[in-house]
Structure formats: structure tokens, C-alpha cells
Design a protein around this motif. Sequence first.
Motif, PDB file in Angstrom:
ATOM      1  N   SER A  90      36.062  26.684  77.796  1.00  0.00           N
ATOM      2  CA  SER A  90      36.945  27.702  77.193  1.00  0.00           C
ATOM      3  C   SER A  90      36.924  29.224  77.700  1.00  0.00           C
ATOM      4  O   SER A  90      35.814  29.592  77.985  1.00  0.00           O
ATOM      5  N   GLU A  91      38.147  29.778  77.847  1.00  0.00           N
ATOM      6  CA  GLU A  91      38.053  30.982  78.314  1.00  0.00           C
ATOM      7  C   GLU A  91      39.211  31.865  77.498  1.00  0.00           C
ATOM      8  O   GLU A  91      39.982  31.165  76.719  1.00  0.00           O
ATOM      9  N   SER A  92      39.128  33.197  77.284  1.00  0.00           N
ATOM     10  CA  SER A  92      40.118  34.015  76.868  1.00  0.00           C
ATOM     11  C   SER A  92      40.352  35.362  77.315  1.00  0.00           C
ATOM     12  O   SER A  92      39.215  35.632  77.903  1.00  0.00           O
ATOM     13  N   VAL A  93      41.499  35.849  77.094  1.00  0.00           N
ATOM     14  CA  VAL A  93      41.580  37.298  77.278  1.00  0.00           C
ATOM     15  C   VAL A  93      42.443  38.064  76.343  1.00  0.00           C
ATOM     16  O   VAL A  93      43.091  37.373  75.670  1.00  0.00           O
ATOM     17  N   THR A  94      42.050  39.257  75.720  1.00  0.00           N
ATOM     18  CA  THR A  94      42.617  39.979  74.628  1.00  0.00           C
ATOM     19  C   THR A  94      43.458  41.191  75.083  1.00  0.00           C
ATOM     20  O   THR A  94      42.920  41.884  75.914  1.00  0.00           O
ATOM     21  N   PHE A  95      44.714  41.112  74.684  1.00  0.00           N
ATOM     22  CA  PHE A  95      45.523  42.266  74.841  1.00  0.00           C
ATOM     23  C   PHE A  95      45.691  43.196  73.585  1.00  0.00           C
ATOM     24  O   PHE A  95      45.805  42.608  72.579  1.00  0.00           O
ATOM     25  N   GLU A  96      45.677  44.402  73.888  1.00  0.00           N
ATOM     26  CA  GLU A  96      45.521  45.425  72.608  1.00  0.00           C
ATOM     27  C   GLU A  96      46.923  46.247  72.725  1.00  0.00           C
ATOM     28  O   GLU A  96      47.289  46.769  73.719  1.00  0.00           O
ATOM     29  N   SER A  97      47.668  46.235  71.601  1.00  0.00           N
ATOM     30  CA  SER A  97      48.942  46.807  71.718  1.00  0.00           C
ATOM     31  C   SER A  97      48.857  48.237  71.197  1.00  0.00           C
ATOM     32  O   SER A  97      49.831  49.023  71.251  1.00  0.00           O
ATOM     33  N   GLY A  98      47.804  48.882  71.025  1.00  0.00           N
ATOM     34  CA  GLY A  98      47.640  50.104  70.736  1.00  0.00           C
ATOM     35  C   GLY A  98      47.721  50.639  69.205  1.00  0.00           C
ATOM     36  O   GLY A  98      47.648  51.820  68.765  1.00  0.00           O
ATOM     37  N   ASP A  99      48.332  49.592  68.429  1.00  0.00           N
ATOM     38  CA  ASP A  99      48.474  50.071  66.835  1.00  0.00           C
ATOM     39  C   ASP A  99      47.714  49.238  65.920  1.00  0.00           C
ATOM     40  O   ASP A  99      47.996  48.955  64.945  1.00  0.00           O
ATOM     41  N   GLY A 100      46.472  48.891  66.456  1.00  0.00           N
ATOM     42  CA  GLY A 100      45.540  48.121  65.727  1.00  0.00           C
ATOM     43  C   GLY A 100      45.506  46.492  65.994  1.00  0.00           C
ATOM     44  O   GLY A 100      44.831  45.725  65.434  1.00  0.00           O
ATOM     45  N   TYR A 101      46.815  46.158  66.488  1.00  0.00           N
ATOM     46  CA  TYR A 101      46.869  44.777  66.779  1.00  0.00           C
ATOM     47  C   TYR A 101      46.323  44.371  68.012  1.00  0.00           C
ATOM     48  O   TYR A 101      46.203  44.911  69.073  1.00  0.00           O
ATOM     49  N   ALA A 102      45.684  43.313  68.137  1.00  0.00           N
ATOM     50  CA  ALA A 102      45.089  42.656  69.292  1.00  0.00           C
ATOM     51  C   ALA A 102      45.418  41.066  69.567  1.00  0.00           C
ATOM     52  O   ALA A 102      45.707  40.657  68.378  1.00  0.00           O
ATOM     53  N   TYR A 103      45.959  40.652  70.532  1.00  0.00           N
ATOM     54  CA  TYR A 103      46.258  39.274  70.889  1.00  0.00           C
ATOM     55  C   TYR A 103      45.543  38.798  71.997  1.00  0.00           C
ATOM     56  O   TYR A 103      45.476  38.852  73.186  1.00  0.00           O
ATOM     57  N   GLU A 104      44.568  37.620  71.186  1.00  0.00           N
ATOM     58  CA  GLU A 104      43.863  36.814  72.045  1.00  0.00           C
ATOM     59  C   GLU A 104      44.210  35.624  72.664  1.00  0.00           C
ATOM     60  O   GLU A 104      44.755  34.723  71.571  1.00  0.00           O
ATOM     61  N   VAL A 105      44.620  35.309  74.115  1.00  0.00           N
ATOM     62  CA  VAL A 105      45.192  34.272  74.453  1.00  0.00           C
ATOM     63  C   VAL A 105      44.024  33.161  74.817  1.00  0.00           C
ATOM     64  O   VAL A 105      42.997  33.733  75.731  1.00  0.00           O
ATOM     65  N   TRP A 106      43.921  32.171  74.234  1.00  0.00           N
ATOM     66  CA  TRP A 106      42.937  31.298  74.814  1.00  0.00           C
ATOM     67  C   TRP A 106      43.248  29.861  75.144  1.00  0.00           C
ATOM     68  O   TRP A 106      44.208  29.352  74.851  1.00  0.00           O
ATOM     69  N   TRP A 107      42.220  29.011  75.961  1.00  0.00           N
ATOM     70  CA  TRP A 107      42.598  28.133  76.229  1.00  0.00           C
ATOM     71  C   TRP A 107      41.143  27.122  76.457  1.00  0.00           C
ATOM     72  O   TRP A 107      39.897  27.905  76.440  1.00  0.00           O
ATOM     73  N   GLY A 108      41.211  25.784  76.141  1.00  0.00           N
ATOM     74  CA  GLY A 108      39.814  24.944  76.201  1.00  0.00           C
ATOM     75  C   GLY A 108      40.142  23.491  76.403  1.00  0.00           C
ATOM     76  O   GLY A 108      41.254  23.173  76.271  1.00  0.00           O
ATOM     77  N   GLY A 109      39.389  22.953  76.731  1.00  0.00           N
ATOM     78  CA  GLY A 109      39.251  21.637  77.060  1.00  0.00           C
ATOM     79  C   GLY A 109      37.989  20.606  77.359  1.00  0.00           C
ATOM     80  O   GLY A 109      36.947  21.465  77.883  1.00  0.00           O
TER      81      GLY A 109
END
Length: 155
Positions: A90-109
Motif C-alpha cells: 500500500s502507498e499513499s500521497v496526501t494533498f493539502e488544500s490550505g483551508d484545513g482539508y487534506a486529501y489522501e489518495v491511496w492504493w493497495g493490493g
Amino acid sequence: MKKLSLSIALMIAAGAAQAGQFCELDGTEVFTCTIKGGTHGVEVCNAIWADGTKAAYGFFKSNGTVEKEILQDMATITATPWNGMGNFISESVTFESGDGYAYEVWWGGERTEGAVAMGGINVFKDIELIADLPCDDGTVYSDLSALIEMIEAAQ
């Protein structure tokens, strides 16, 4: 070329989000999947069209309308590579929008022949998980490893 355009138009008309609706179709997509039965999609790409070393996150509707877009310097993206242990990668990357929100995109298998990749988006508000959006079965494409290498090199 007309045949390709017609095929893309038919896929979009069918109501499912498609790869290439957010990232430019230039081979920089490192993660794509559809969500909510194809009504939405997510793409992550190496934003080579932007100045500097950046990556882009896009969440969009099946008609191509972008609902969330983040363009972020790779040096500031949080990356979690596979730890090299066990049969589940599994791996992930997290993007931050600067307004307190973060979006972690992940995949696994599983590391077994015929295993199906899974993935999704975890949405955080002020570090609290507020939404877990799984990718539709069979729609995950991931090369987050390549992006994570670029992120680590930028840091």
C-alpha cells in the motif's frame, strides 16, 4: 483520430468518469479511478505543465466538471511509501488544500497473481477523518511509486 475521439465521447456519454478528464493526456497520470459507481473520478498526475516540480489532484464528476483541484509543490506533499513488509502493498500521497482539508489518495493490493488493486480517497478536516471514498472495483490504476520517488527527490 476520429475513432479515438468517438470512443472517448461514448465512454463519457455512458455516464462514467474516465481517465484523462482532469490530467492532461500526456502520460503523467500516476493514479486514476472512478468513485460512486462511475459518477465521479479522481486523478493524480505529475503536473509537468506547471512551473516547477508540482503534482496535481483532481476530483471530478462524470461529465468532466472539476469539483476539487489542488496543484501542490512536490516538496510539500506527504508521501507514504510501502514499508516493504508483508504480502499487502500500500502507498499513499496526501494533498493539502490550505483551508484545513487534506486529501489522501491511496492504493493497495495483495502481492499475489491475479490480485485486484483497491484504492480510494480519505478526506481529513483539521486532521480528523471526515470521509472515506473507495474506488469502484476494477477501476484503480496506480503508479504512486513513481510519484513518491519524485516527492522524495524534491524534499
